[in-house]
Design a protein around this motif. Structure first.
Motif, PDB file in Angstrom:
ATOM      1  N   ARG A  73      11.256  -2.775   9.639  1.00 33.19           N
ATOM      2  CA  ARG A  73      10.087  -3.574  10.154  1.00 33.19           C
ATOM      3  C   ARG A  73       9.267  -3.153  11.103  1.00 33.19           C
ATOM      4  O   ARG A  73       9.802  -2.859  12.131  1.00 33.19           O
ATOM      5  CB  ARG A  73      10.972  -5.112  10.436  1.00 33.19           C
ATOM      6  CG  ARG A  73      10.037  -6.119  10.670  1.00 33.19           C
ATOM      7  CD  ARG A  73      10.865  -7.409  11.305  1.00 33.19           C
ATOM      8  NE  ARG A  73      10.063  -8.224  11.921  1.00 33.19           N
ATOM      9  CZ  ARG A  73      10.123  -9.509  12.007  1.00 33.19           C
ATOM     10  NH1 ARG A  73      11.315 -10.191  11.245  1.00 33.19           N
ATOM     11  NH2 ARG A  73       9.273 -10.385  12.672  1.00 33.19           N
ATOM     12  N   VAL A  74       8.074  -3.174  10.858  1.00 34.44           N
ATOM     13  CA  VAL A  74       7.020  -2.808  11.633  1.00 34.44           C
ATOM     14  C   VAL A  74       6.453  -4.093  12.422  1.00 34.44           C
ATOM     15  O   VAL A  74       5.771  -4.715  11.563  1.00 34.44           O
ATOM     16  CB  VAL A  74       6.041  -1.900  11.099  1.00 34.44           C
ATOM     17  CG1 VAL A  74       4.902  -1.387  12.303  1.00 34.44           C
ATOM     18  CG2 VAL A  74       6.651  -0.764  10.341  1.00 34.44           C
ATOM     19  N   ASN A  75       6.893  -4.342  13.588  1.00 32.07           N
ATOM     20  CA  ASN A  75       6.312  -5.891  14.192  1.00 32.07           C
ATOM     21  C   ASN A  75       4.880  -5.753  14.642  1.00 32.07           C
ATOM     22  O   ASN A  75       4.415  -6.607  14.662  1.00 32.07           O
ATOM     23  CB  ASN A  75       7.227  -6.045  15.266  1.00 32.07           C
ATOM     24  CG  ASN A  75       8.322  -6.522  14.807  1.00 32.07           C
ATOM     25  OD1 ASN A  75       8.451  -7.464  13.861  1.00 32.07           O
ATOM     26  ND2 ASN A  75       9.512  -6.083  15.245  1.00 32.07           N
TER      27      ASN A  75
ATOM     28  N   LEU B 262       7.010   6.871   0.867  1.00 28.81           N
ATOM     29  CA  LEU B 262       6.870   5.518   1.523  1.00 28.81           C
ATOM     30  C   LEU B 262       5.802   4.610   1.021  1.00 28.81           C
ATOM     31  O   LEU B 262       4.824   5.404   0.482  1.00 28.81           O
ATOM     32  CB  LEU B 262       6.579   5.845   3.211  1.00 28.81           C
ATOM     33  CG  LEU B 262       7.660   6.525   4.098  1.00 28.81           C
ATOM     34  CD1 LEU B 262       7.103   6.716   5.319  1.00 28.81           C
ATOM     35  CD2 LEU B 262       8.982   5.843   3.729  1.00 28.81           C
ATOM     36  N   TYR B 263       6.075   3.457   1.299  1.00 35.55           N
ATOM     37  CA  TYR B 263       4.903   2.576   1.242  1.00 35.55           C
ATOM     38  C   TYR B 263       5.215   1.331   1.951  1.00 35.55           C
ATOM     39  O   TYR B 263       6.317   1.153   2.606  1.00 35.55           O
ATOM     40  CB  TYR B 263       4.898   1.920  -0.482  1.00 35.55           C
ATOM     41  CG  TYR B 263       6.172   0.953  -0.779  1.00 35.55           C
ATOM     42  CD1 TYR B 263       7.206   1.795  -1.103  1.00 35.55           C
ATOM     43  CD2 TYR B 263       5.699  -0.273  -1.130  1.00 35.55           C
ATOM     44  CE1 TYR B 263       8.164   0.668  -1.438  1.00 35.55           C
ATOM     45  CE2 TYR B 263       6.892  -1.135  -1.490  1.00 35.55           C
ATOM     46  CZ  TYR B 263       7.888  -0.721  -1.616  1.00 35.55           C
ATOM     47  OH  TYR B 263       9.071  -1.536  -2.036  1.00 35.55           O
ATOM     48  N   ALA B 264       4.158   0.613   2.118  1.00 34.84           N
ATOM     49  CA  ALA B 264       4.074  -0.590   3.135  1.00 34.84           C
ATOM     50  C   ALA B 264       3.954  -2.100   2.558  1.00 34.84           C
ATOM     51  O   ALA B 264       3.060  -1.976   1.578  1.00 34.84           O
ATOM     52  CB  ALA B 264       3.313  -0.203   4.274  1.00 34.84           C
TER      53      ALA B 264
ATOM     54  N   ARG C 265       0.879  -1.171   0.049  1.00 32.83           N
ATOM     55  CA  ARG C 265       0.111   0.023  -0.022  1.00 32.83           C
ATOM     56  C   ARG C 265       0.804   1.331  -0.008  1.00 32.83           C
ATOM     57  O   ARG C 265       1.808   1.272   0.700  1.00 32.83           O
ATOM     58  CB  ARG C 265      -0.769   0.059   1.601  1.00 32.83           C
ATOM     59  CG  ARG C 265      -1.959  -0.995   1.463  1.00 32.83           C
ATOM     60  CD  ARG C 265      -3.059  -0.895   0.435  1.00 32.83           C
ATOM     61  NE  ARG C 265      -3.853  -2.113   0.839  1.00 32.83           N
ATOM     62  CZ  ARG C 265      -3.999  -3.332   0.398  1.00 32.83           C
ATOM     63  NH1 ARG C 265      -2.880  -3.499  -0.344  1.00 32.83           N
ATOM     64  NH2 ARG C 265      -4.779  -4.162   0.745  1.00 32.83           N
ATOM     65  N   GLU C 266       0.448   2.281  -0.749  1.00 29.54           N
ATOM     66  CA  GLU C 266       1.285   3.466  -0.688  1.00 29.54           C
ATOM     67  C   GLU C 266       0.635   4.389   0.350  1.00 29.54           C
ATOM     68  O   GLU C 266      -0.440   4.327   0.873  1.00 29.54           O
ATOM     69  CB  GLU C 266       0.703   4.195  -1.987  1.00 29.54           C
ATOM     70  CG  GLU C 266       1.539   5.570  -2.425  1.00 29.54           C
ATOM     71  CD  GLU C 266       1.463   6.060  -3.548  1.00 29.54           C
ATOM     72  OE1 GLU C 266       0.302   5.793  -4.299  1.00 29.54           O
ATOM     73  OE2 GLU C 266       2.179   7.078  -4.107  1.00 29.54           O
ATOM     74  N   LEU C 267       1.716   5.024   1.068  1.00 29.56           N
ATOM     75  CA  LEU C 267       1.446   5.914   2.052  1.00 29.56           C
ATOM     76  C   LEU C 267       1.294   7.457   1.348  1.00 29.56           C
ATOM     77  O   LEU C 267       2.286   7.938   0.605  1.00 29.56           O
ATOM     78  CB  LEU C 267       2.541   6.009   3.125  1.00 29.56           C
ATOM     79  CG  LEU C 267       2.310   5.092   4.379  1.00 29.56           C
ATOM     80  CD1 LEU C 267       2.549   3.627   3.725  1.00 29.56           C
ATOM     81  CD2 LEU C 267       2.965   5.608   5.605  1.00 29.56           C
ATOM     82  N   VAL C 268       0.134   8.209   1.599  1.00 31.42           N
ATOM     83  CA  VAL C 268       0.303   9.548   0.936  1.00 31.42           C
ATOM     84  C   VAL C 268       0.707  10.590   1.980  1.00 31.42           C
ATOM     85  O   VAL C 268       1.228  11.534   1.684  1.00 31.42           O
ATOM     86  CB  VAL C 268      -1.238   9.780   0.208  1.00 31.42           C
ATOM     87  CG1 VAL C 268      -0.966  10.954  -0.378  1.00 31.42           C
ATOM     88  CG2 VAL C 268      -1.558   8.616  -0.400  1.00 31.42           C
TER      89      VAL C 268
ATOM     90  N   LEU D  62       8.049  -1.261   6.150  1.00 38.71           N
ATOM     91  CA  LEU D  62       7.737  -0.068   5.709  1.00 38.71           C
ATOM     92  C   LEU D  62       8.948   0.403   5.124  1.00 38.71           C
ATOM     93  O   LEU D  62      10.022  -0.001   5.408  1.00 38.71           O
ATOM     94  CB  LEU D  62       7.573   0.899   7.091  1.00 38.71           C
ATOM     95  CG  LEU D  62       7.376   2.592   6.610  1.00 38.71           C
ATOM     96  CD1 LEU D  62       5.973   2.595   5.950  1.00 38.71           C
ATOM     97  CD2 LEU D  62       7.334   3.352   7.945  1.00 38.71           C
ATOM     98  N   LYS D  63       8.691   0.871   3.723  1.00 40.31           N
ATOM     99  CA  LYS D  63       9.834   0.989   2.698  1.00 40.31           C
ATOM    100  C   LYS D  63       9.832   2.361   2.263  1.00 40.31           C
ATOM    101  O   LYS D  63       8.896   2.969   1.864  1.00 40.31           O
ATOM    102  CB  LYS D  63       9.721   0.097   1.634  1.00 40.31           C
ATOM    103  CG  LYS D  63       9.836  -1.404   2.101  1.00 40.31           C
ATOM    104  CD  LYS D  63       9.856  -2.369   0.938  1.00 40.31           C
ATOM    105  CE  LYS D  63      10.606  -3.853   1.011  1.00 40.31           C
ATOM    106  NZ  LYS D  63      10.770  -4.478  -0.053  1.00 40.31           N
ATOM    107  N   SER D  64      11.238   2.810   1.878  1.00 41.32           N
ATOM    108  CA  SER D  64      11.079   4.137   1.120  1.00 41.32           C
ATOM    109  C   SER D  64      11.215   3.498  -0.091  1.00 41.32           C
ATOM    110  O   SER D  64      11.817   2.594  -0.661  1.00 41.32           O
ATOM    111  CB  SER D  64      12.604   4.584   1.410  1.00 41.32           C
ATOM    112  OG  SER D  64      12.589   5.883   0.695  1.00 41.32           O
TER     113      SER D  64
END
Lengths: 571, 571
Positions: A159-161, A178-180, A122-125, A145-147
């Motif tokens: 890494r979001v646990n 970012l996107y996840a 999913r994209e973060l806006v 969570l990735k750039s």
């Protein structure tokens, strides 16, 4: 002439340097854009290089003027500069491909259109905790969570646990697009190098990669414990993904092999890649050779991309001191079959890629065994680093796949097989042993025999008594040689078993040995393997020599000394 | 640190260039003494090189000041300059070794003291026709008149076929120091690369060289049709010869294999050598890697000198135009498994070494087959040269050694074997077929079986009837798998043959097939080879599929259509 066009390379690090090695051997001039004395420039002396950064628009323009084809050792280049010069100079792969690929979110959105399987994302806006929490509910935890941009070697990932990690994650990657991504539960990481030419998409075999501290540590080529079917599927997936982009050259495709044996694309690099370094020794054409040929429209015979010998590649990473990596390379000097590549980057920072070692051998097990002491050295160097607290990835030679399968129709045949099994053990040949009956488990027997070759089995030994169908039925389901051991039953003295096994119809042979003679079955298997493995053939010869010595020297001498009467008394 | 010592190289031609490739990968600085922009300098950018000639005393002194260890890519260097600088810098191999070796007469006089077998030779003192005529009477004609110094690639040699040639020979080599050598009638030219380290003399395997126009054209590694015994003897001879000289590094040793299988040393080079170029792809450490390690006292694992895969090396020679050689290289781009090495020497003169190609493959036969079209291109280029009138050396893939031996006790067994022999032929497996009886020719049978493995045989098929001893006796003399075919005799319906073959004692197995069933023997041999050769395994699978289709689709359909009565009528 075919080698007179000049190649411009954005970036003169180790990848650029290895591209220059390939250019040098073909006497192709490579003009490198990077700082003075960068690794690639050190092995290429001429006045066509450009000093500067591949992120500077003016430097890219200057390089474009000096070359006929431009390429990049890295995807984080100024693609707007490439777009501008593309009208004057050929850019490979296309600036469009590089631009899409350098943004990992756009890369995935693009690949999605081509039906490439990937982890849900999913994209973060707004980059707010609320937004990420909502995505967390959709994707589940853990999630990554990735750039979208400038993410490599673990940088730009978090890494979001659980929901509680969200503030820390957003802080770590703040001010970045970012996107996840949904967490992928994989059993192995695979990679395929793809070469896109003017009219073909070719691929190298599928390799296995091991990551440590989020960067590549080891590459096993070919991938261990992966069936040929998955190898072919992974190559097909990689080619399909790369075909979605415009332009020529090498692309590195990383994948996950999931628990259910499905494949999922992880990411694509629009360039030569660490997972393909093994090709320098492992294949007739390296990824660097192929990349240069692809961008210059020179021929690439597909056979030259096959693996010549199983290979293990180990990265040499900067340690706690600026020259620690040289100690690892020094240890590699004593490792048989080790090819050493140092990148001449000067003083090392901890965690930086400073070189790599590739060990080739006749079998993967041998290559793994040879390189293990060097992995131990590298692990020790890593343990001394202050910036890392975790333990090293466990490593060690994987168990070689059994080459001999021993099957019996019933456990009552086991005692007949024991002498043969012990002999195999003495020869260092560990068999796969199985009960499977032609009469009681016909389907399993058929499946077992049919799949044996793809599991690495070279010979099957099958024991059965009475109406002894197992050896012949196994032979009917495989192209492997099957050795039949007739087991003596309660009646007919084993003749029933013998005839049932040996008198096979034309077209389906069984190599039959004497009644109850599992020793000879085992020796026959060893002789078959020995025809192609000198070490085993030596053992067969030694066994025969022991028997000769036992008969002639020990027993013969004793009988001459004692006389036959006394000898007989002592028997 | 182990790689911080600087290496000085006298000469920057192709050999120096390939040494620099090895230095580059270890990040060892190589300072080259040669003209500006010589091939070696082009791939090594730093300020340590020296401009000049390796024959200029002052230039050698200057190089000595800039390096820690000095070596040479050529033996025709100023050894007095080396002697002078040897007190300041390490020189490898020693100037004494180079001085002795660069004078071929002194080289041979020196080796004679160490009992190295060589062609008989005589020194000329006066260089008069009378003196040479007297030597001609001693050595016989033809003999070779040779310059003691500056002789390489055929230059400095003159073949004297009879007394009448003497004036022309002396005119051709006038003003040079001369010696004459008895003509050597050899069947093959062999070569061994030797690596002398601080405490060992190591060798690469024995290779076969083919000369054309007095320079190396092809190298086959390992040598074709040479037994392991001769391979070992040649390596031992080469090591013994090199051990006679002081200093470290690579030495090229050329030998003749005579008609009687004896070896004779031809000459030694005190350097890396054209006959060792195959090692770049053929071995884990190339001769260039090993040379650099030897002179720097770095470890060289012996296993790294073994041949990874059979290799054929082809030199690319300057043709009639300055860029003709590039056409040969262009053709090589389309040859599978071909590694291309161009030396960047600029415009070519006819006959000059401009590059080389190495093809590696799983078998020598495959490598030969793959490279043949390129040899044809090279021969065509040579045919266009105005300076050469002779025909090219004939070439072509040598016949692969048979992998299956089929033996029978008597020619009366042949008709039983015919179906099996035909099947092998259909599978593309050409067997060696032999009559040898356990009872009538027991010694020949024993020798044949005992030597089969060393001839490349992987499986023996043996057919016999009655008191059928051949399969079991063959098995007693070899470590190879032996397949026994019981032949039905005039009495006992073949049961005598079957029992004689299958009921072998423990320790000596025979893979027995059904009575008269040579088809199954052949299929079993194919299955055994197929376990290690995917192409053959595919054929076994196709054979089984054909049988399935024949049974199910053709015969089954016909019976369903016709009904069994009509079917039976038509049988």
């Amino acid at each position: 002439m075919w080698n007179s066009r000049k190649v411009g390379i954005l970036g003169g690090g180790q990848l650029g340097r290895m591209l220059v090695e390939s250019c040098n051997r073909l006497n192709i001039q490579a003009n490198v854009l990077d700082a003075e004395n960068s690794p690639a420039k050190q092995i290429s002396f001429h006045d066509g290089h450009v000093t500067g950064s591949f992120k500077e628009r003016e430097a890219v323009r200057q390089l474009a003027k000096s070359c006929d084809v431009m390429t990049a050792e890295i995807e984080h280049v100024d693609t707007y500069a490439l777009e501008e010069v593309a009208s004057d100079v050929q850019v490979e792969p296309s600036w469009q491909a590089i631009r899409t690929i350098q943004n990992k979110f756009n890369q995935k959105e693009h690949l999605r259109k081509y039906g490439i399987p990937m982890a849900d994302h999913r994209e973060l806006v707004k980059n707010t905790p609320e937004e990420l929490a909502e995505i967390g509910e959709q994707l589940g935890y853990p999630m990554m969570l990735k750039s979208k941009t400038m993410a490599y070697d673990g940088r730009g990932n978090f890494r979001v646990n659980s929901k509680a990690d969200i503030p820390e994650a957003l802080e770590a990657l703040k001010d970045r697009p970012l996107y996840a991504e949904k967490w992928a539960y994989f059993k192995t990481e695979l990679a395929v190098m793809v070469i896109k030419t003017k009219d073909e998409v070719l691929s190298y075999p599928t390799v296995e990669t091991v990551q440590e501290d989020s960067i590549c540590k080891l590459v096993y080529a070919p991938a261990r414990n992966v069936s040929d079917k998955i190898n072919q599927e992974a190559q097909a997936l990689a080619r399909k993904a790369v075909a979605a982009f415009e332009g020529k050259g090498a692309f590195g495709v990383e994948m996950f092999l999931l628990e259910d044996n499905n494949l999922m694309l992880c990411e694509i690099a629009s360039r030569i890649h660490n997972s393909g370094h093994y090709t320098i020794e492992g294949c007739a054409l390296s990824q660097f050779d192929s990349h240069i040929r692809a961008i210059l429209d020179l021929p690439i015979p597909a056979k030259s991309l096959e693996i010549r010998q199983p290979s293990v590649m180990l990265n040499i990473i900067g340690g706690s001191a600026p020259d620690t990596h040289l100690k690892a390379a020094e240890a590699a000097l004593s490792i048989p079959n080790a090819a050493i590549h140092l990148y001449s980057k000067g003083a090392a920072k901890p965690g930086r890629k400073m070189g790599h070692i590739t060990v080739t051998a006749a079998t993967m097990h041998e290559a793994e065994t040879i390189i293990q002491p060097l992995i131990d050295v590298v692990d020790k160097i890593r343990a001394q680093r202050a910036d890392i607290k975790t333990k090293a990835q466990p490593s060690g030679p994987s168990k070689p796949a059994p080459q001999v399968a021993v099957v019996m129709g019933s456990d009552s045949d086991l005692k007949t097989l024991v002498p043969g099994l012990k002999l195999l053990e003495n020869f260092g040949i560990e068999p796969a042993v199985e009960i499977t009956s032609a009469h009681r488990t016909p389907d399993y027997m058929a499946k077992y025999a049919a799949e044996a070759a793809s599991r690495g089995i070279k010979v099957i030994i099958a024991a059965a008594g009475g109406a002894a169908h197992l050896p012949g039925m196994a032979a009917a389901h495989t192209a492997l040689p099957v050795i039949g051991v007739p087991v003596k039953g309660s009646s007919l003295d084993g003749v029933d078993s013998l005839y049932s096994i040996v008198q096979m119809p034309r077209g389906v042979p069984v190599a039959t040995v004497g009644i109850n003679n599992s020793i000879n079955a085992a020796l026959l298997a060893a002789r078959i393997l020995g025809s192609f493995d000198p070490a085993i053939q030596r053992k067969v010869e030694a066994y025969a020599e022991d028997a000769r010595a036992e008969n002639m020297e020990k027993k013969g001498t004793k009988m001459r000394e004692l006389g036959w009467e006394k000898y007989f008394e002592q028997m």
